[in-house]
Design a protein around this motif. Structure first.
Motif, PDB file in Angstrom:
ATOM      1  N   GLY A  75      60.721  42.174  36.638  1.00 22.73           N
ATOM      2  CA  GLY A  75      60.511  43.802  37.655  1.00 22.73           C
ATOM      3  C   GLY A  75      59.645  43.820  39.081  1.00 22.73           C
ATOM      4  N   ASN A  76      59.353  44.741  39.557  1.00 21.47           N
ATOM      5  CA  ASN A  76      58.923  44.973  40.231  1.00 21.47           C
ATOM      6  C   ASN A  76      57.053  44.794  40.717  1.00 21.47           C
ATOM      7  OD1 ASN A  76      59.116  45.885  43.467  1.00 21.47           O
ATOM      8  ND2 ASN A  76      58.631  47.783  43.037  1.00 21.47           N
ATOM      9  N   ASP A  77      56.266  44.697  39.374  1.00 25.33           N
ATOM     10  CA  ASP A  77      55.257  44.282  39.675  1.00 25.33           C
ATOM     11  C   ASP A  77      55.057  43.190  38.786  1.00 25.33           C
ATOM     12  OD1 ASP A  77      52.203  45.595  39.896  1.00 25.33           O
ATOM     13  OD2 ASP A  77      52.596  46.876  38.662  1.00 25.33           O
ATOM     14  N   PRO A  78      54.388  42.283  39.378  1.00 25.16           N
ATOM     15  CA  PRO A  78      53.372  41.373  39.273  1.00 25.16           C
ATOM     16  C   PRO A  78      52.215  41.006  38.883  1.00 25.16           C
ATOM     17  CG  PRO A  78      53.975  41.358  41.392  1.00 25.16           C
ATOM     18  CD  PRO A  78      53.992  42.068  40.976  1.00 25.16           C
ATOM     19  N   VAL A  79      51.566  42.331  39.166  1.00 24.15           N
ATOM     20  CA  VAL A  79      49.896  42.465  38.873  1.00 24.15           C
ATOM     21  C   VAL A  79      49.517  42.791  37.242  1.00 24.15           C
ATOM     22  CG1 VAL A  79      47.912  43.895  39.480  1.00 24.15           C
ATOM     23  CG2 VAL A  79      50.118  43.676  40.647  1.00 24.15           C
ATOM     24  N   SER A  80      48.523  41.765  37.156  1.00 22.58           N
ATOM     25  CA  SER A  80      48.387  41.698  35.780  1.00 22.58           C
ATOM     26  C   SER A  80      47.414  42.453  35.068  1.00 22.58           C
ATOM     27  CB  SER A  80      47.814  40.222  35.134  1.00 22.58           C
ATOM     28  OG  SER A  80      49.099  38.874  35.321  1.00 22.58           O
ATOM     29  N   VAL A  81      47.004  43.228  33.990  1.00 23.11           N
ATOM     30  CA  VAL A  81      46.229  44.081  33.918  1.00 23.11           C
ATOM     31  C   VAL A  81      44.729  43.032  33.192  1.00 23.11           C
ATOM     32  CG1 VAL A  81      44.761  45.688  32.169  1.00 23.11           C
ATOM     33  CG2 VAL A  81      47.367  45.150  32.696  1.00 23.11           C
TER      34      VAL A  81
ATOM     35  N   PHE B 118      42.139  29.805  60.517  1.00 28.33           N
ATOM     36  CA  PHE B 118      41.810  31.566  60.811  1.00 28.33           C
ATOM     37  C   PHE B 118      42.311  32.512  61.047  1.00 28.33           C
ATOM     38  CE2 PHE B 118      37.836  29.206  60.480  1.00 28.33           C
ATOM     39  CZ  PHE B 118      36.919  30.443  60.814  1.00 28.33           C
ATOM     40  N   LEU B 119      43.576  32.140  61.680  1.00 29.61           N
ATOM     41  CA  LEU B 119      44.862  33.075  62.255  1.00 29.61           C
ATOM     42  C   LEU B 119      45.608  34.047  61.521  1.00 29.61           C
ATOM     43  CD1 LEU B 119      46.208  31.647  65.910  1.00 29.61           C
ATOM     44  CD2 LEU B 119      43.937  34.084  65.525  1.00 29.61           C
ATOM     45  N   GLU B 120      46.170  32.815  60.617  1.00 29.32           N
ATOM     46  CA  GLU B 120      47.031  33.371  60.177  1.00 29.32           C
ATOM     47  C   GLU B 120      46.456  34.245  58.621  1.00 29.32           C
ATOM     48  OE1 GLU B 120      50.023  30.794  58.886  1.00 29.32           O
ATOM     49  OE2 GLU B 120      49.119  28.998  60.744  1.00 29.32           O
ATOM     50  N   THR B 121      44.937  33.362  58.369  1.00 31.96           N
ATOM     51  CA  THR B 121      44.559  33.934  56.940  1.00 31.96           C
ATOM     52  C   THR B 121      44.301  35.917  57.500  1.00 31.96           C
ATOM     53  OG1 THR B 121      43.323  32.251  56.492  1.00 31.96           O
ATOM     54  CG2 THR B 121      42.126  33.916  55.844  1.00 31.96           C
ATOM     55  N   ALA B 122      43.486  36.097  58.454  1.00 34.71           N
ATOM     56  CA  ALA B 122      43.663  37.500  58.958  1.00 34.71           C
ATOM     57  C   ALA B 122      45.135  37.658  59.598  1.00 34.71           C
ATOM     58  CB  ALA B 122      42.882  37.236  60.257  1.00 34.71           C
ATOM     59  N   ALA B 123      46.071  37.017  60.658  1.00 37.52           N
ATOM     60  CA  ALA B 123      46.659  38.067  60.669  1.00 37.52           C
ATOM     61  C   ALA B 123      47.934  38.781  59.355  1.00 37.52           C
ATOM     62  CB  ALA B 123      48.128  37.425  61.649  1.00 37.52           C
ATOM     63  N   ASN B 124      48.022  37.884  58.030  1.00 36.40           N
ATOM     64  CA  ASN B 124      49.468  37.598  57.197  1.00 36.40           C
ATOM     65  C   ASN B 124      48.694  38.924  56.024  1.00 36.40           C
ATOM     66  OD1 ASN B 124      51.617  36.039  57.406  1.00 36.40           O
ATOM     67  ND2 ASN B 124      50.186  34.299  57.661  1.00 36.40           N
ATOM     68  N   PRO B 125      47.782  39.083  56.044  1.00 32.60           N
ATOM     69  CA  PRO B 125      47.531  40.099  55.056  1.00 32.60           C
ATOM     70  C   PRO B 125      47.286  41.326  55.230  1.00 32.60           C
ATOM     71  CG  PRO B 125      45.279  39.101  54.671  1.00 32.60           C
ATOM     72  CD  PRO B 125      47.177  37.642  56.105  1.00 32.60           C
ATOM     73  N   TYR B 126      46.682  41.558  57.338  1.00 33.79           N
ATOM     74  CA  TYR B 126      46.554  42.991  57.453  1.00 33.79           C
ATOM     75  C   TYR B 126      48.251  43.492  58.238  1.00 33.79           C
ATOM     76  CZ  TYR B 126      44.316  45.579  61.569  1.00 33.79           C
ATOM     77  OH  TYR B 126      43.891  46.772  62.007  1.00 33.79           O
ATOM     78  N   VAL B 127      49.061  42.912  58.163  1.00 33.61           N
ATOM     79  CA  VAL B 127      50.095  43.085  58.402  1.00 33.61           C
ATOM     80  C   VAL B 127      50.320  43.822  57.414  1.00 33.61           C
ATOM     81  CG1 VAL B 127      53.103  43.009  59.034  1.00 33.61           C
ATOM     82  CG2 VAL B 127      50.617  41.486  60.589  1.00 33.61           C
ATOM     83  N   THR B 128      50.533  43.146  55.762  1.00 31.54           N
ATOM     84  CA  THR B 128      51.363  43.536  54.797  1.00 31.54           C
ATOM     85  C   THR B 128      50.581  45.136  54.690  1.00 31.54           C
ATOM     86  OG1 THR B 128      49.389  42.662  53.736  1.00 31.54           O
ATOM     87  CG2 THR B 128      51.406  41.106  53.562  1.00 31.54           C
TER      88      THR B 128
ATOM     89  N   ILE C 213      56.612  35.501  49.674  1.00 32.31           N
ATOM     90  CA  ILE C 213      56.323  34.406  48.538  1.00 32.31           C
ATOM     91  C   ILE C 213      54.573  35.036  48.687  1.00 32.31           C
ATOM     92  CG2 ILE C 213      54.797  32.316  47.010  1.00 32.31           C
ATOM     93  CD1 ILE C 213      57.942  31.006  48.398  1.00 32.31           C
ATOM     94  N   PHE C 214      53.720  35.726  50.303  1.00 32.90           N
ATOM     95  CA  PHE C 214      53.136  35.764  50.737  1.00 32.90           C
ATOM     96  C   PHE C 214      52.975  36.869  49.889  1.00 32.90           C
ATOM     97  CE2 PHE C 214      49.244  37.037  53.086  1.00 32.90           C
ATOM     98  CZ  PHE C 214      48.633  35.294  53.676  1.00 32.90           C
ATOM     99  N   SER C 215      53.638  38.085  50.442  1.00 34.45           N
ATOM    100  CA  SER C 215      53.110  39.355  50.121  1.00 34.45           C
ATOM    101  C   SER C 215      53.512  39.555  48.839  1.00 34.45           C
ATOM    102  CB  SER C 215      53.957  40.258  51.200  1.00 34.45           C
ATOM    103  OG  SER C 215      55.586  39.701  50.951  1.00 34.45           O
ATOM    104  N   LEU C 216      54.209  39.326  48.201  1.00 37.21           N
ATOM    105  CA  LEU C 216      54.536  39.029  46.650  1.00 37.21           C
ATOM    106  C   LEU C 216      53.432  38.928  45.558  1.00 37.21           C
ATOM    107  CD1 LEU C 216      58.440  38.494  45.946  1.00 37.21           C
ATOM    108  CD2 LEU C 216      57.204  40.733  46.222  1.00 37.21           C
ATOM    109  N   ALA C 217      52.458  37.412  46.022  1.00 43.57           N
ATOM    110  CA  ALA C 217      51.134  37.369  45.680  1.00 43.57           C
ATOM    111  C   ALA C 217      50.061  38.245  45.877  1.00 43.57           C
ATOM    112  CB  ALA C 217      51.313  35.818  46.098  1.00 43.57           C
ATOM    113  N   LEU C 218      50.435  39.024  47.012  1.00 43.77           N
ATOM    114  CA  LEU C 218      49.063  39.720  47.078  1.00 43.77           C
ATOM    115  C   LEU C 218      49.449  40.734  46.802  1.00 43.77           C
ATOM    116  CD1 LEU C 218      48.507  39.148  51.010  1.00 43.77           C
ATOM    117  CD2 LEU C 218      47.171  37.547  48.916  1.00 43.77           C
ATOM    118  N   ARG C 219      50.978  41.117  46.263  1.00 42.54           N
ATOM    119  CA  ARG C 219      50.939  42.208  45.774  1.00 42.54           C
ATOM    120  C   ARG C 219      49.603  42.974  44.301  1.00 42.54           C
ATOM    121  NH1 ARG C 219      56.846  43.602  43.450  1.00 42.54           N
ATOM    122  NH2 ARG C 219      56.990  43.144  45.617  1.00 42.54           N
ATOM    123  N   GLY C 220      48.504  44.046  45.078  1.00 42.25           N
ATOM    124  CA  GLY C 220      48.165  44.757  44.103  1.00 42.25           C
ATOM    125  C   GLY C 220      46.641  44.245  43.490  1.00 42.25           C
ATOM    126  N   LEU C 221      46.545  43.285  44.896  1.00 40.68           N
ATOM    127  CA  LEU C 221      45.258  42.707  44.528  1.00 40.68           C
ATOM    128  C   LEU C 221      43.844  43.391  44.832  1.00 40.68           C
ATOM    129  CD1 LEU C 221      46.327  38.622  45.155  1.00 40.68           C
ATOM    130  CD2 LEU C 221      46.308  40.112  43.246  1.00 40.68           C
TER     131      LEU C 221
END
Length: 409
Positions: free
Chosen positions: A401-407, A122-132, A334-342
């Motif tokens: 490149g700098n954007d791993p987000v898919s369309v 619960f702590l990590e699921t909340a805190a990791n994305p919150y910080v980003t 890895i965590f922040s790159l995987a969340l990028r643009g979601l």
């Protein structure tokens, strides 16, 4: 005109950033205790490496089973209540070591560790994305690496203080009650503080993807292949990192290089390299793309573990310690790159990413290999494969490149 680099966080988020970052120390401490506890129970209960690996299996099973419920809870109740609920479970699990000691069985301790694992997810699921989210998008990865540096500080503190306490005298299972009782009281006190503070809730703008029918998790798997790759890479990293930590003291003492007490000190030194690696990585990533930094560190870890497997005596020992510096930035990056643009899928994606500490069960494979083959070096094949998968993920991100987000389809 010289372009000003974005700051690590915005002025209005400084207090929430400090408060959330303090939590990283706590779960770093809680997870690192397991690496000392593992060897302590082998000595006190006369059990094998494979049997003692149930400590990791049980704790990280809590992560696996509760990650999606944690994401569901945080999606509906917000980050702050997710943190408070996690702290309460964490504190209760720690205090359950008291009746566990009275019961006098290994399985009673495992039950307490399972509850702690449920609280930590619960702590990590909340805190990791919150910080980003607490600042500019460009510095999200650096910000998470900075906060995760305090995770390393907690790990260092746990292995040194608890290691010195447990390995300084006779091996008695009741000894572990004292640090866990102190930890439980401290964590419940922090839960009271968080229940009374105001943490701003991050709201994401609605995107076209929100109009597409289907569950959040379904959308992640259908429309975001790089998130799925990131999920696999994070699982591979957790297998590697947790397995190495859990096997470290067994490896050092098995080679006859040092006693349990000295090995716990060397592990503390290795975790100091780990903490330094995160601070240095957070600074470098304000200037270097995160995916390139991850690629370089993955190469460094593969070379380090490969050197360990060559059985070069104390050179292998040095290489194992050096690996801690290279692997330091991997989880938050890895965590922040995987969340990028979601966008609005961030909380659900975070809950899936927080299932990956089940990779701690990889230590069970290392234990089985060590116990069945008698080799202290062959088990390192497991983390070697894990770091190779991280290398593939970093290579693909660098190529894109700098954007791993898919369309969205």
């Amino acid at each position: 005109m010289k372009t000003q680099r974005p700051t690590l966080t915005n002025k209005q988020y400084v207090v929430p950033f400090i408060l959330i970052t303090s939590l990283f120390f706590l779960w770093g401490f809680a997870r690192a205790i397991l690496d000392v506890l593992n060897k302590h129970f082998q000595n006190a209960l006369d059990i094998s490496i494979t049997q003692s690996s149930l400590i990791q299996v049980t704790t990280y099973l809590g992560y696996f089973l509760m990650a999606i419920p944690a994401g569901w809870f945080i999606n509906r109740r917000g980050y702050r209540l997710g943190v408070v609920f996690g702290l309460v479970l964490f504190g209760i699990g720690s205090l359950l070591f008291i009746p566990g000691a009275e019961a006098g069985t290994f399985y009673a301790y495992l039950g307490a560790l399972f509850i702690i694992g449920c609280g930590l997810v619960f702590l990590e699921t909340a805190a990791n994305p919150y910080v980003t989210e607490l600042g500019h998008r460009e510095t999200g990865t650096a910000r998470l690496n900075f906060s995760q540096s305090f995770n390393g500080l907690g790990s260092l503190f746990a292995t040194f203080v608890v290691g010195q306490f447990l390995f300084s005298g006779t091996a008695d299972t009741h000894d572990i009650v004292i640090p866990y009782t102190i930890l439980g009281v401290l964590v419940l006190g922090i839960a009271v503080i968080f229940s009374r503070v105001n943490l701003p809730e991050i709201r994401h703008a609605e995107t076209e993807e929100d109009k597409v029918k289907g569950t959040r998790i379904g959308k992640l798997f259908r429309h975001h292949p790089m998130f799925v790759f990131g999920l696999i890479a994070l699982l591979a990293y957790e297998v590697a990192e947790i397995s190495i930590n859990s096997y470290f003291i067994n490896f050092m003492t098995g080679r006859g290089w040092m006693s349990d007490n000295t090995a716990s000190v060397v592990l503390t030194v290795a975790l100091a390299f780990f903490m330094i690696g995160r601070f240095v990585g957070a600074w470098i990533m304000r200037r270097v793309p995160a995916e390139r930094m991850l690629l370089g560190c993955a190469i460094g870890s593969i070379c380090s573990i490969g050197t360990v497997m060559l059985d070069l005596g104390r050179v292998s020992m040095v290489a194992l310690v050096a690996n801690y510096f290279f692997e330091a930035i991997m989880f938050p990056t890895i965590f922040s790159l995987a969340l990028r643009g979601l966008g609005n899928l961030t909380k659900s994606a975070s809950s899936l990413l927080m299932m990956t500490p089940i990779g701690g069960c990889g230590f069970l494979l290392m234990g089985l290999i060590a116990d069945t083959t008698g080799s202290l070096f062959l088990p390192f094949l497991i983390p070697f494969i894990g770091f190779f998968i991280v290398l593939l993920f970093a290579s693909e991100l660098t190529r894109r490149g700098n954007d791993p987000v898919s369309v969205v389809d």
